[in-house]
Scaffold this motif. Structure first.
Motif, PDB file in Angstrom:
ATOM      1  N   LEU A  99      -4.220   5.482  -9.895  1.00  0.00           N
ATOM      2  CA  LEU A  99      -4.019   6.016 -11.242  1.00  0.00           C
ATOM      3  C   LEU A  99      -5.025   7.108 -11.569  1.00  0.00           C
ATOM      4  O   LEU A  99      -4.742   8.029 -12.322  1.00  0.00           O
ATOM      5  N   ALA A 100      -6.223   6.976 -11.013  1.00  0.00           N
ATOM      6  CA  ALA A 100      -7.269   7.954 -11.318  1.00  0.00           C
ATOM      7  C   ALA A 100      -7.137   9.240 -10.510  1.00  0.00           C
ATOM      8  O   ALA A 100      -7.765  10.245 -10.834  1.00  0.00           O
TER       9      ALA A 100
ATOM     10  N   ARG B 144      -0.661   4.950 -18.875  1.00  0.00           N
ATOM     11  CA  ARG B 144      -1.318   4.193 -17.800  1.00  0.00           C
ATOM     12  C   ARG B 144      -1.327   2.707 -18.092  1.00  0.00           C
ATOM     13  O   ARG B 144      -1.171   1.900 -17.179  1.00  0.00           O
ATOM     14  N   HIS B 145      -1.477   2.357 -19.342  1.00  0.00           N
ATOM     15  CA  HIS B 145      -1.452   0.949 -19.712  1.00  0.00           C
ATOM     16  C   HIS B 145      -0.096   0.336 -19.335  1.00  0.00           C
ATOM     17  O   HIS B 145      -0.027  -0.744 -18.743  1.00  0.00           O
ATOM     18  N   LEU B 146       0.960   1.044 -19.684  1.00  0.00           N
ATOM     19  CA  LEU B 146       2.299   0.528 -19.394  1.00  0.00           C
ATOM     20  C   LEU B 146       2.544   0.448 -17.896  1.00  0.00           C
ATOM     21  O   LEU B 146       3.166  -0.500 -17.406  1.00  0.00           O
ATOM     22  N   ILE B 147       2.042   1.433 -17.167  1.00  0.00           N
ATOM     23  CA  ILE B 147       2.188   1.386 -15.707  1.00  0.00           C
ATOM     24  C   ILE B 147       1.488   0.149 -15.163  1.00  0.00           C
ATOM     25  O   ILE B 147       2.041  -0.576 -14.331  1.00  0.00           O
ATOM     26  N   ARG B 148       0.292  -0.109 -15.659  1.00  0.00           N
ATOM     27  CA  ARG B 148      -0.434  -1.300 -15.180  1.00  0.00           C
ATOM     28  C   ARG B 148       0.379  -2.562 -15.447  1.00  0.00           C
ATOM     29  O   ARG B 148       0.490  -3.430 -14.578  1.00  0.00           O
TER      30      ARG B 148
ATOM     31  N   LEU C 240       0.829  -1.200   0.000  1.00  0.00           N
ATOM     32  CA  LEU C 240       0.000   0.000   0.000  1.00  0.00           C
ATOM     33  C   LEU C 240       0.869   1.258   0.000  1.00  0.00           C
ATOM     34  O   LEU C 240       0.696   2.173  -0.822  1.00  0.00           O
ATOM     35  N   ARG C 241       1.812   1.307   0.922  1.00  0.00           N
ATOM     36  CA  ARG C 241       2.643   2.517   1.053  1.00  0.00           C
ATOM     37  C   ARG C 241       3.502   2.719  -0.188  1.00  0.00           C
ATOM     38  O   ARG C 241       3.614   3.822  -0.724  1.00  0.00           O
ATOM     39  N   ARG C 242       4.104   1.615  -0.662  1.00  0.00           N
ATOM     40  CA  ARG C 242       4.980   1.727  -1.823  1.00  0.00           C
ATOM     41  C   ARG C 242       4.208   2.194  -3.056  1.00  0.00           C
ATOM     42  O   ARG C 242       4.625   3.105  -3.753  1.00  0.00           O
ATOM     43  N   ALA C 243       3.068   1.562  -3.318  1.00  0.00           N
ATOM     44  CA  ALA C 243       2.300   1.904  -4.521  1.00  0.00           C
ATOM     45  C   ALA C 243       1.792   3.339  -4.447  1.00  0.00           C
ATOM     46  O   ALA C 243       1.820   4.071  -5.443  1.00  0.00           O
ATOM     47  N   THR C 244       1.365   3.744  -3.249  1.00  0.00           N
ATOM     48  CA  THR C 244       0.855   5.105  -3.111  1.00  0.00           C
ATOM     49  C   THR C 244       1.973   6.120  -3.347  1.00  0.00           C
ATOM     50  O   THR C 244       1.777   7.121  -4.038  1.00  0.00           O
ATOM     51  N   LEU C 245       3.136   5.853  -2.808  1.00  0.00           N
ATOM     52  CA  LEU C 245       4.264   6.765  -3.025  1.00  0.00           C
ATOM     53  C   LEU C 245       4.697   6.758  -4.484  1.00  0.00           C
ATOM     54  O   LEU C 245       4.891   7.810  -5.082  1.00  0.00           O
ATOM     55  N   ASP C 246       4.838   5.586  -5.076  1.00  0.00           N
ATOM     56  CA  ASP C 246       5.332   5.521  -6.448  1.00  0.00           C
ATOM     57  C   ASP C 246       4.333   6.104  -7.448  1.00  0.00           C
ATOM     58  O   ASP C 246       4.726   6.686  -8.446  1.00  0.00           O
ATOM     59  N   LEU C 247       3.042   5.936  -7.150  1.00  0.00           N
ATOM     60  CA  LEU C 247       2.049   6.390  -8.117  1.00  0.00           C
ATOM     61  C   LEU C 247       1.527   7.786  -7.844  1.00  0.00           C
ATOM     62  O   LEU C 247       1.082   8.463  -8.767  1.00  0.00           O
ATOM     63  N   THR C 248       1.538   8.229  -6.585  1.00  0.00           N
ATOM     64  CA  THR C 248       0.985   9.558  -6.297  1.00  0.00           C
ATOM     65  C   THR C 248       1.951  10.489  -5.573  1.00  0.00           C
ATOM     66  O   THR C 248       1.589  11.613  -5.231  1.00  0.00           O
TER      67      THR C 248
END
Lengths: 545, 428
Positions: A94-95, A359-363, A57-65
Motif C-alpha cells: 500500500l505504501a 486504503r482503509h477500505l482496501i485493508r 504474494l503474487r496475487r496481492a502484489t499484482l492486485d495492489l501494485t
C-alpha cells in the motif's frame, strides 16, 4: 427514480455501533468473512482452503501494485517467517508508489473510452492529456486523499487542470464537454447507475425516465470546453437561458430553477423542458444565480449519498474478486440486489465512517480469509456455486499495462518490444509515411483486455502467436545471462527462473522436467532461455491466481 | 452478467473436459477435428465471401468511376454500352459486365476518422458506444466458429500516419474479441509471428514442456479463464501447423500468376486476398492509403490508376476463371468522395462506390449525378444510396440478415445495419 434503499441492517448497525469512527480493519475483515461463510454453510458448500504464501504474494502484489513481485521481493517474503507477514506485506504494498499508480491507471481505464476523443479527421490522440490525468490521479492516491475529495476535484475542475480532462473523456467524440456526457459518465463511474438509455427515451427495463436523465444533465448545461480548457458558465437565474427556443418549446410558463431542453439527438420528447433534478427524484428549484456543478457534486459526493458509497465499495470489491457484490458493477437497481446485501452495507458503513478512506477500505477487504483463499478447484463439490459465493478466488486476467510491467520484471528488461517492424517511418501511398508508436504503446494495443470483466480471457491468435513465437521472448532477457555469469548449478538456475517468473519454487516434478528438457537442449543458455519462455507462456503467468 | 461478455462466447464446460486431456500437438489428429474439417469443406460450397478494397482517404469519383463532361480526364467506353469510366481504367472498363457502379452514394460525415468509422460500421460514431466493423460482423455471422483459419483478415492496414493521421482499425466491439481481424501487415511476410524460433525438434519439446505444465495447472484450476487461455493457445498452434496456412504464403502461387498481380503492394495484397478466399476465409480487407488529395488529384490519381487498373481487373478475372466470382463480393470504396471536377476536398453529397461479383446483377450503374450546371457531379439526381443502403446490400449479398437485431451491452437492442438501410433490390 426511487432511492436505492440500504437494508434495515444498516440502520441497526449505525444505531448499535459508533457511526463516526471507522472500525479496526482486521475486525471488519472478520465480519466480512462471517457474512461470506454463512451463505456457504447454508448451501452446504465447503470453501476452498487458504492460498499458500507464494500464491498470496503474487496475487496481492499484482492486485495492489499492478505487477508481479521482483525477485528481491519474492525472496524477502518467502524467507519471512513472521506470523504477521501477510499484513506486513499488505502495508508495504500500500505504501509503494506503484500502488498509487496502479489505482490511477485502473480508474483511467474505466473512465476513458476505448477510442480516445479526437478531432475525427486527422485523429491526433490526446495522449499527453490522458497521461497528465493519470499522473494527477496517481498523486491523489499516493497521498491517500479521501475518495469524496478526489471526485469533487475531478468534477469541479477548472481551466487547464489535468483532472478537467474527465469531461473530455466522457464528452462527445471530439472531446467536448456535454451535459449528457457528464450525466451519463458521472452516473456510471461514481454513482453505479446506468442512465444512458433514458437519454433518448424512458428506459423500458429500468425505472429511469428522460426527466431523470436530463434533470441530472441540466446541472452541466453551463460546463464548456473539454480538450484544453474547461469552464462553467454560471446559471443566471433564468431557466430559459440554456433552453433554445424551438417550435416545440416556445417560451411558456417559467420553470422555477435551472432547466434544460431535450436536444434533437434524442428519439423521444425532443424539445421537452426538464428542470434540474437529482437522481433521487428531487427537483432543484432554486432560481438564485449560481454555479450548478457544485450543487450536483455536493449531493453526489456526499458520504451519505445512497449511491456514492455503495458504488465505490462495490467497484473496490470487484477489483479484488473480479465480481461485484452488485453485478454489473455500475448497474445498481431495486431489481438487481447485491449477492451479499449485509456485506455491501458493512462496507458502505466503513466508507462513511472513514470519510471515504481508500486504503482503509482496501485493508478491510484484503485482510479477509475470503481474499486470501486459494484459486484451486481441486476437491470442491460445486466449484461454480462456490465461486459465486466467494468461496474460492477467481483467476483474473492481467490488463495490458499490468502484463507489460510483469514481463519487464520476469525478463529483467527495461522494455518489452514486440513490434514486428522497426520504429522507422515506412512509406505507404504516394505521400504519407506510416508510424509505429513506441514499444509499450503497441504492446498495450495488442494485449488489450475486457475492462468490464477481469475474468474474461479475450486474447486470441495474434496475441498467442506473439507470446509463442516472437524472438525477443526467447532471449532469456537479462535473467539468463545473469544466472550464467553467476555460474549457478542447474537446480539453482531452475529455481531462479521460477522465482523470477512465477514467484515460487518449482515442484519436484517441475524440477525434473526442467532438467530433462535441458539435457535434450544440450546447451545451457538455450535451455534456460526456453525454460523462461515456457514459464511466461503459462496460464499461471498470464493470469492472476 | 457483465456488459461485454454477455455476447462473447465463453468456453463451455464441454470444452473444459475436452481440453483437460488434449495435448497441444495431438489435437490435430483427434477424430472430432477431422469430422469438423470435413463438415466445413461441405459447407464451403454454400458460403459467400467478401474482398473489401479499402481506398483510404477518399478517392475522387470524377477521376475514376463517374466521369463528367468538362472533367480533368477524358472518359472511355466500357464493355457495357452507355457506361463510361475515366481514361486511365481501360482494363476495368473491359470487366464492366462483372461490376456495378454505385454512383448515387450520399453520406453525412466529412471528417476522415469519423467517416472511416461510418463506412466501416454503417453507423455514425457516438460517444459511449462502439459499433462492430463489417468484417467483424461477417466473422460473427458467416464465419466458421471452429475454423483453423481466421474469419476476418486485414492486409496492410496497420499503421497510423506520421503526421498524426490515425488509421481506423476494424474492431469487433460488442461482438467480442474473437471477431477481431487477424492483421497481415506485409503480404510478403504473411502472418506476424507465425514462424517459430528454432527448429521443429526444439519447438516440439518446448511445447511439450509448456503443455505438461498447462495440463497440471488446468487439473488444479478448472476455471473458465484457464480453459479460454489454453483454447486460444491451441488455436494458435493449430494455425502454425495447419496445411491451410499456406494460403498466406505468396510464394506458393505460380510465378505466372504472381506476375499478373505485379510487384506493387496492392497487387500482392489482392493476390493474398484471393488465396485466402479460396482457402475459406469469408472476409478479407485490403487497405490502400494515400487517396486524400487536397490538390493535384489529376496527377496523383493517374499515377495510382497505373497499378490499380490492372490489379483490380486481374483480381476480378482471376476470381472468375476460378469459378469464385459468383460467390465472392468485391467491394471498392473509401470513406467519402471528393469535390466535383477538381477533387480538392472531401465530398459526401455525391460519390461512387463499386461492387463486383457476389452473384449480383452486375454490368450497370445505380444512381446518377448531374451532368449539367456549373458543377457536374455535385448532386445525386437519381437513386441516392445511403451508407445504410450500401451495408444492407453487402449483407444481403453475403447471406447476412441485415435487419438482425442483437442485444448490445447496456441492454441495447441494436440492428446489424442502421435501421433505415435497405438493400438495392435491382442488384438481386
Amino acid at each position: 427514480m426511487r432511492i436505492y434503499q440500504p437494508l434495515l441492517f444498516l440502520a441497526l448497525l449505525a444505531a448499535s455501533a459508533s457511526a463516526a469512527e471507522p472500525a479496526d480493519p482486521a475486525q471488519v475483515a472478520q465480519t466480512i468473512d462471517k457474512l461470506i461463510e454463512q451463505p456457504l454453510a447454508k448451501a452446504n458448500l465447503q470453501s476452498a482452503g487458504p492460498a499458500d504464501d507464494a500464491e498470496f504474494l503474487r496475487r496481492a502484489t499484482l492486485d495492489l501494485t499492478g505487477r508481479i513481485p521482483t525477485l528481491e521481493q519474492v525472496n524477502a517474503y518467502l524467507g519471512n517467517t513472521n506470523p504477521g507477514r501477510r499484513a506486513q506485506l499488505i502495508e508495504e504494498l500500500l505504501a509503494s508508489p506503484a500502488h498509487a499508480e496502479h489505482l490511477a491507471r485502473t480508474w483511467r481505464e474505466l473512465i476513458a473510452p476505448d477510442e480516445l476523443p479526437n478531432d475525427g479527421n486527422g485523429g491526433g490522440l490526446p495522449v499527453k492529456q490522458v497521461a497528465a490525468f493519470t499522473q494527477w490521479l496517481t498523486t491523489e492516491f499516493q497521498a491517500n486523499e479521501r475518495w469524496p475529495r478526489i471526485v469533487e476535484k475531478i468534477l469541479l475542475a477548472q481551466g487547464a487542470q489535468p483532472q478537467a480532462f474527465y469531461y473530455a473523456l466522457v464528452g462527445n467524440v471530439k472531446g467536448e464537454a456535454t451535459p449528457e456526457g457528464a450525466a451519463r459518465g458521472i452516473a456510471a463511474n461514481f454513482l453505479g447507475v446506468q442512465i444512458h438509455c433514458a437519454e433518448c427515451h424512458n428506459d423500458p427495463f429500468k425505472a429511469w425516465k428522460q426527466s431523470d436523465f436530463w434533470g441530472a444533465a441540466a446541472f452541466f448545461s453551463g460546463t464548456r470546453g473539454g480538450m484544453g480548457r474547461l469552464e462553467e458558465k454560471a446559471y443566471d437565474g433564468n431557466s430559459n437561458t440554456n433552453v433554445p427556443k424551438t417550435k416545440q418549446n416556445p417560451p411558456g410558463p417559467k420553470i422555477q430553477g435551472p432547466a434544460i431542453a431535450v436536444p434533437k439527438t434524442a428519439l423521444k420528447n425532443v424539445g421537452a423542458i426538464y428542470p434540474a433534478r437529482f437522481l433521487d427524484g428531487q427537483v432543484f428549484a432554486d432560481d438564485k444565480p449560481q454555479q450548478l456543478r457544485p450543487v450536483f457534486v455536493k449531493w453526489a459526493a456526499a458520504l451519505d449519498n445512497p449511491y456514492f458509497g455503495p458504488a465505490f465499495v462495490n467497484r473496490l470489491w470487484n477489483h479484488f474478486f473480479a465480481r461485484g457484490l452488485v453485478e454489473p458493477v455500475d448497474d445498481f437497481r431495486p431489481d438487481n440486489p447485491a449477492s451479499h446485501p449485509e456485506l455491501l452495507d458493512l462496507l458502505t458503513r466503513e466508507f462513511r465512517a472513514s470519510g471515504g478512506d481508500v486504503r482503509h477500505l482496501i485493508r478491510c477487504i484484503v485482510l479477509t480469509r475470503a481474499y486470501q483463499r486459494t484459486s484451486r478447484t481441486a476437491g470442491l463439490k460445486n466449484p461454480e456455486e462456490t465461486l459465486r459465493l466467494f468461496g474460492r478466488m477467481r483467476l483474473k486476467v492481467q490488463s495490458a499495462e499490468v502484463l507489460y510491467d510483469s514481463l519487464k520484471i520476469a525478463l529483467a528488461e527495461k522494455e518489452i518490444d514486440l513490434r514486428t517492424v522497426d520504429g522507422k517511418p515506412r512509406n505507404v501511398g504516394a505521400v504519407e509515411a506510416a508510424l509505429v508508436r513506441d514499444a509499450q504503446y503497441e504492446f498495450v494495443k495488442l494485449f488489450r483486455t475486457n475492462k468490464y470483466d477481469a475474468a474474461d480471457f479475450t486474447h486470441d491468435i495474434p496475441q498467442m502467436l506473439a507470446l509463442l513465437n516472437h524472438p525477443r521472448l526467447h532471449t532469456g532477457g537479462q535473467v539468463v545471462p545473469k544466472l550464467l555469469a553467476e555460474k549457478l548449478s542447474a537446480d539453482d538456475a531452475v529455481m531462479r527462473l521460477y522465482l523470477t517468473a512465477l514467484a515460487r519454487r518449482p515442484s519436484a516434478v517441475e524440477l525434473t522436467e526442467a532438467k530433462a528438457f535441458a539435457a535434450v537442449c544440450n546447451d545451457p543458455r538455450l535451455a534456460y532461455n526456453e525454460l523462461l519462455w515456457s514459464l511466461i507462456c503459462r496460464s499461471e503467468f498470464l493470469l492472476i491466481r | 452478467m457483465n456488459l461485454y461478455s454477455s455476447l462473447a462466447a465463453h468456453v463451455s464446460r464441454r470444452d473444459l473436459m475436452r481440453f483437460a486431456g488434449a495435448s497441444l500437438l495431438t489435437s490435430l489428429s483427434s477424430p472430432w477435428f477431422r469430422a469438423m474439417a470435413a463438415d466445413a469443406a461441405r459447407q464451403q460450397e454454400k458460403r459467400k465471401s467478401c474482398i473489401l478494397l479499402w481506398m483510404d482517404g477518399g478517392p475522387s469519383q470524377a477521376h475514376t468511376f463517374d466521369p463528367k463532361p468538362g472533367g480533368e480526364y477524358k472518359s472511355i467506353a466500357t464493355a457495357v454500352p452507355g457506361v463510361e469510366v475515366t481514361e486511365y481504367l481501360p482494363q476495368l472498363a473491359a470487366s464492366m459486365k462483372d461490376m456495378v457502379l454505385l454512383r448515387g452514394m450520399k453520406s453525412n460525415e466529412g471528417a476522415h476518422l469519423r467517416a472511416k468509422y461510418h463506412l466501416h460500421t454503417g453507423y455514425n460514431q457516438v460517444s459511449g458506444f462502439e459499433h462492430p466493423a463489417l468484417g467483424c460482423i461477417a466473422s460473427a455471422e458467416i464465419g466458421q466458429p471452429d475454423s483453423d483459419l481466421p474469419n476476418f483478415v486485414t492486409i496492410d492496414g496497420g499503421f497510423d500516419m506520421l503526421n498524426g493521421g490515425r488509421a481506423y482499425l476494424p474492431a469487433p466491439a460488442y461482438l467480442g474479441q474473437k471477431h477481431s481481424p487477424l492483421m497481415v501487415l506485409d503480404p510478403d511476410k504473411g502472418i506476424e509471428n507465425l514462424r517459430t524460433v528454432g527448429d521443429q525438434d526444439l519447438m516440439r519439446s518446448r511445447l511439450n514442456l509448456l503443455n505438461n505444465a498447462e495440463q497440471r495447472f488446468l487439473a488444479d484450476h478448472a476455471d473458465v479463464s484457464v480453459a479460454a487461455k489454453q483454447a486460444a493457445t491451441q488455436r494458435a498452434v493449430r494455425l502454425m501447423q495447419s496445411d491451410r496456412v499456406k494460403a498466406f504464403d505468396l510464394e506458393q502461387e505460380p510465378a505466372a500468376v504472381r506476375e499478373k498481380y505485379g510487384k506493387h503492394p496492392f497487387g500482392k495484397g489482392c493476390l493474398l486476398a484471393r488465396r485466402l478466399i479460396e482457402a475459406g476465409v469469408p472476409f478479407v480487407e485490403v487497405f490502400r492509403r494515400g487517396w486524400d488529395d487536397h490538390g493535384k488529384a489529376a496527377v496523383k490519381v493517374k499515377e495510382r490508376c497505373q497499378w490499380m487498373d490492372p490489379i483490380m481487373a486481374t483480381l476480378i478475372t482471376d476470381l472468375k476463371e476460378r469459378g469464385l466470382l459468383d460467390s465472392t463480393l468485391v467491394v471498392w470504396m473509401g470513406e467519402f468522395g471528393r469535390s466535383p471536377v477538381s477533387a480538392g476536398n472531401h465530398y459526401t453529397q455525391a460519390w461512387t462506390t463499386l461492387l463486383a461479383g457476389g452473384g449480383l446483377q452486375t454490368g450497370g450503374t445505380v444512381g446518377k449525378t448531374n451532368s449539367d450546371g456549373k458543377q457536374p457531379g455535385a448532386t445525386v439526381v437519381d437513386r441516392p444510396i445511403s451508407v445504410g443502403d450500401l451495408f444492407a446490400t453487402i449483407c444481403q449479398a453475403l447471406g447476412i440478415p441485415y435487419d438482425k437485431e442483437l442485444m448490445a451491452p447496456g441492454d441495447r437492442p441494436l440492428r446489424l445495419v442502421e435501421k433505415t438501410g435497405k438493400p438495392i433490390q435491382e442488384l438481386f
